[in-house]
Design an enzyme around this catalytic site. Structure first.
Site, short mmCIF file in Angstrom:
data_model
loop_
_atom_site.label_atom_id
_atom_site.label_comp_id
_atom_site.label_asym_id
_atom_site.label_seq_id
_atom_site.Cartn_x
_atom_site.Cartn_y
_atom_site.Cartn_z
N SER A 119 0.81 -1.21 0.00
CA SER A 119 0.00 0.00 0.00
C SER A 119 0.85 1.26 0.00
CB SER A 119 -0.90 0.03 1.24
OG SER A 119 -1.69 -1.13 1.34
N HIS A 140 -1.00 -2.51 -6.78
CA HIS A 140 -1.78 -2.19 -5.58
C HIS A 140 -3.27 -2.31 -5.89
CE1 HIS A 140 -3.16 0.94 -2.40
NE2 HIS A 140 -3.26 -0.30 -1.94
N GLU A 152 -3.39 0.29 -8.94
CA GLU A 152 -2.25 1.18 -9.13
C GLU A 152 -1.06 0.34 -9.58
OE1 GLU A 152 -2.24 4.94 -6.22
OE2 GLU A 152 -2.10 3.05 -5.13
N ASN A 190 -3.24 6.12 -1.30
CA ASN A 190 -3.08 6.29 0.14
C ASN A 190 -2.44 7.61 0.53
OD1 ASN A 190 -4.29 3.97 1.34
ND2 ASN A 190 -2.66 2.74 0.43
#
Length: 297
Positions: A119, A140, A152, A190
């Site tokens: 992450s 991700h 991602e 994130n």
């Protein structure tokens, strides 16, 4: 051509990734050091396939094919001999991931691509634990993996164009929408999401409003499908803390410093849905109800 997949980790993200590849027709070896974790992961995949059948989007035959595409392993070396792609989905712990990538590099075929579902941890740093940095990349996925479209695709400093293109195009065959992202702490998702969650916790910590009130404001006022505190519970408060720590260490910026309430909740074992309690209470019946709602959308 990528055909044989190995997924390392049978937890929430790992079983979701294995499910997604297997349902798309790939052969998947699912690896975990614990047979109990593998059993739980396969049970979760079966339950989620049943939910898709109930919605009319899958047949019993397709369910059987999907489950038939997954083979469990408790030993990494035995699972990766014919792998074209290995996706690591272990705990968000840098030391653990570096160790796993060293083992992946040792045992996997020379042309195998090594991907991490991290992450927030640097793909460049992970690649440095191997002798094939050009074949290391980030994938991700979002939770729940079988439902969420985004992936991602993170390029490390040495990730080759050939590796990137292969993973980018393959992600489309999974029915996902890949987005190219460069290697900075937290990537895109994130880096934006975690400060919002942290600020929501700060708002609660300062007594501005209660848990449900904060989530209601964000759901009804900002059209978010889930409030940030409920989302934190769903992600796992320990995971949120780990990601914030990576960004704080990477940027040295106080805006990424985890709120003390989050730190204390994690130390107390209040991790969200997976521990049965976080910002909300999750009895077994409520836990099943909340997960079912995610798959009914």
């Amino acid at each position: 051509m990528i055909k044989n997949i190995v997924v390392i980790g049978a937890g929430t993200m790992g079983n979701g990734i294995a499910h997604t590849f297997a349902q798309s027709g790939f052969k998947v070896n699912l690896v975990d050091v614990s047979q109990e974790a593998l059993d739980r992961g396969l049970k979760t995949i079966t339950t989620n396939l049943d939910r898709i059948i109930a919605k009319g989007n899958l047949t019993e035959e397709q369910k059987a094919e999907t489950l038939g595409n997954i083979t469990p392993f408790t030993t990494l070396q035995n699972a990766v001999g014919s792998a074209d792609l290995i996706v690591e989905a272990a705990t968000e712990n840098q030391e653990l991931k570096l160790k796993i990538f060293g083992q992946m590099d040792e045992f996997a075929p020379e042309n195998c691509i090594l991907a991490s579902n991290t992450s927030s941890i640097s793909i460049t740093k992970i690649a440095a634990a191997t002798k094939r940095a050009d074949k290391v990349i980030g994938m991700h996925f979002m939770n729940p993996v079988p439902i969420m479209k985004l992936v991602e695709i993170i390029k490390g400093y040495s990730t080759s164009k050939e590796t990137f293109d292969a993973i980018y195009e393959m992600s489309k065959t999974l029915g996902k929408v890949p987005v190219e992202v460069n290697d900075y702490p937290g990537f895109v998702a994130n880096r934006i999401l975690m400060p919002m969650i942290n600020e929501s916790i700060e708002t609660l910590y300062n007594g501005v409003a209660g848990v449900e009130e904060i989530d209601t404001v964000m759901k009804l006022g900002m059209a978010h499908p889930m409030g940030p505190l409920q989302l934190a519970d769903f992600i796992g408060l320990d995971v949120c803390l780990a990601i914030l720590n990576v960004m704080y260490d990477g940027f040295k910026n106080p805006k990424y410093a985890p709120n003390p309430l989050l730190v204390n909740m994690v130390m107390a074992g209040k991790l969200g849905i997976k521990s049965g309690e976080g910002f909300y209470d999750y009895s077994e019946s409520k836990k099943a109800e909340k997960v079912a709602k995610m798959f009914s959308k």
